[in-house]
Enzyme design. Structure first.
Site, PDB file in Angstrom:
ATOM      1  N   LYS A  67      44.506  50.823  47.972  1.00 14.30           N
ATOM      2  CA  LYS A  67      44.604  50.062  46.724  1.00 14.30           C
ATOM      3  C   LYS A  67      44.438  51.004  45.536  1.00 14.30           C
ATOM      4  CE  LYS A  67      42.284  46.186  44.355  1.00 14.30           C
ATOM      5  NZ  LYS A  67      41.178  45.214  44.455  1.00 14.30           N
ATOM      6  N   SER A 143      42.482  40.714  43.282  1.00 12.15           N
ATOM      7  CA  SER A 143      43.225  41.845  42.760  1.00 12.15           C
ATOM      8  C   SER A 143      43.833  42.743  43.836  1.00 12.15           C
ATOM      9  CB  SER A 143      42.291  42.691  41.875  1.00 12.15           C
ATOM     10  OG  SER A 143      41.212  43.230  42.622  1.00 12.15           O
ATOM     11  N   SER A 167      38.528  39.184  45.343  1.00 13.93           N
ATOM     12  CA  SER A 167      39.744  40.002  45.287  1.00 13.93           C
ATOM     13  C   SER A 167      40.252  40.506  46.624  1.00 13.93           C
ATOM     14  CB  SER A 167      39.529  41.193  44.348  1.00 13.93           C
ATOM     15  OG  SER A 167      39.476  40.766  43.012  1.00 13.93           O
TER      16      SER A 167
END
Length: 487
Positions: A67, A143, A167
């Site tokens: 990520k 996210s 997230s």
């Protein structure tokens, strides 16, 4: 596609090679990513070079995606979804990245995230929206949206994620994969951070199988130098837990929206189906009232949130070597940062103290119940752009911001934050209390969208979550459910 453990076993037995699997993953990325926009940074050559010295860890040779937030990879861009940071390249690995590498994972790209991971949808202006492989017009959540989309579409079996308010769990639910947020302190945050978002953020991964998540957590979980929390090790390995049938569990069930508003019928049906499955397995689910003060939780979370955005802008200035400017970041980030600057230190400290109140409430709940079950979200995956400010709202925000009239924005922005919170009201409590929690894909709506079921366990008790997740996976497997856009 096999899960990561099966793939590593095949490489170890000589049935395939790390080189072949990396090239296959790159091919899947090249084929699918133009439609999904899940991977925003390709590191193909770096990944190929790393194969010459792969550590003999449990995931040796498995392709992996990182990520694009928090955890630096030396020499690779770390944009954090921000256009001003698109060319920022840290000179070191985070401790977590070092452990990913030592596990034998082969990092060949970085996945999309909203700017600074601030919202529950992945539509950064710097890269454009990430799209859901179940329906390209739908949000992946956030996210860790890019990672969830890549795992759901079969580009990789496992990808990095982080969770500061849901997230990992929100995109797992939206994309029909497994997502576990570990307990506070379970994973390292060094060398750059101690507490991230005052301890609300924990990193881990999104996976197709429960055993992949458990085995990775076994490898990653240990304190690093200067860790602010020391958490007790589990009584057994997480991998063993995922293979072990749990005792009969008493599960408190929430089937109503915390604000008393309508819960979407699909989310209600998903929890009801999960309750039926729990009963069939010998567990004891029963409806309970919400065990904590929801309004207090929302206010405490948002006070922290505004302050952290302001701190993000200060940190951005340190990287840029000059004060951050409006054009460096998205409008919403800029306005939220300005609101954070307006908050008083006493407000922030009082909100932080309320985290303890919430943790004690959940502690009392767990004296009676092993787990809390809720929907992961209050509604199915939203449409791309649905949670964004409208063009009219953006124009108003822009002018008030440029005129320095941020005080006029305080109330309307706070109310908008509360409205968006109401769409995803169940996950943040575990971030404030530090408890482990997971989203499991056990239900698909009539129009083919995944709906997650969300479980919260007592602090430090990932073992019970993995035991139940493994049991549910064995009787209601989801790994064979592939979206329309997949490898």
């Amino acid at each position: 596609m096999p899960d990561a453990i099966a793939l590593a076993d095949a490489i170890r037995r000589g049935e395939t090679t790390a080189e072949a699997e990396l090239e296959a993953a790159i091919s899947r990325c090249e084929s699918l990513n133009p439609r999904l926009n899940a991977i925003v940074c390709k590191l193909y050559d770096e990944a190929r070079a790393s194969l010459a010295n792969l550590p003999d860890g449990p995931f040796r040779g498995v392709p992996f995606l990182l990520k694009d937030l928090l955890s630096p990879l030396a020499g690779a861009p770390l944009s954090q979804g921000c256009k001003a940071l698109r060319h920022f390249r840290p000179d070191h690995d985070s401790e977590l990245v070092k452990r990913f590498k030592s596990a034998g994972l082969v990092i060949f790209g970085k996945t999309s995230t909203p700017e600074f991971g601030l919202v529950g949808y992945t539509e950064p202006e710097a890269f454009g929206p990430c799209r859901n492989p179940w329906n390209l017009d739908r949000s992946v959540g956030g996210s860790s949206g890019g990672s969830a989309a890549a795992v759901a579409a079969g580009i990789v079996p496992i990808a990095h994620g982080g969770d500061g308010g849901g997230s990992i769990r929100l995109p797992a639910a939206n994309c029909g994969v497994f997502g576990l947020k570990p307990s506070r302190g379970r994973l390292p945050t060094g060398p750059d951070y101690g507490e991230v978002w005052s301890g609300a953020v924990v990193e881990h991964a999104l996976t197709r199988s429960v055993r992949d998540s458990a085995a990775l957590l076994d490898w990653l979980a240990a304190p690093d130098a200067g860790a602010p929390y020391l958490i007790a090790p589990p009584p057994t390995s997480f991998s063993e837990a995922a293979r072990t049938r749990p005792r009969a569990l008493r599960v408190g069930v929430i089937l109503e929206h915390p604000e008393g508003r309508r819960l979407h019928p699909d989310c209600h049906a998903a929890v009801e189906a999960t309750v039926d499955l729990l009963r069939e397995l010998g567990h004891q689910p029963e409806p309970v009232p919400l065990p904590y003060d929801y309004a207090l939780m929302v206010d405490s979370y948002l006070q922290m949130y505004y302050g952290e955005v302001a701190a993000d802008l200060r940190e951005l200035a340190g990287v840029l070597g000059r004060p951050a400017r409006r054009e460096d970041v998205e409008l919403a980030t800029w306005v939220l940062g300005k609101l954070g600057h307006r908050r008083r230190a006493a407000d922030f400290a009082a909100a932080r103290r309320h985290w303890n109140t919430l943790a004690r409430s959940m502690g009392r709940f767990h004296q009676q119940y092993d787990l809390l079950l809720t929907p992961t979200l209050a509604e199915p995956p939203t449409r791309i752009g649905e949670l964004q400010p409208t063009a009219k709202e953006k124009l108003g925000l822009e002018w008030l911001s440029r005129l320095g009239l941020v005080a006029l924005l305080d109330h309307p922005i706070h109310q908008q934050a509360i409205r968006n919170f109401a769409r995803m009201p169940f996950t943040q409590i575990a971030n404030l209390t530090g408890q482990p929690a997971m989203s499991i894909p056990l239900y698909w709506s009539a129009d083919g969208l995944p709906i997650g079921s969300h479980f919260i366990a007592p602090n430090g008790d990932e073992v019970t979550l993995f035991q139940l997740a493994g049991q549910l996976e064995s009787v209601a497997p989801w790994a064979g459910n592939w979206p329309p856009v997949h490898a």
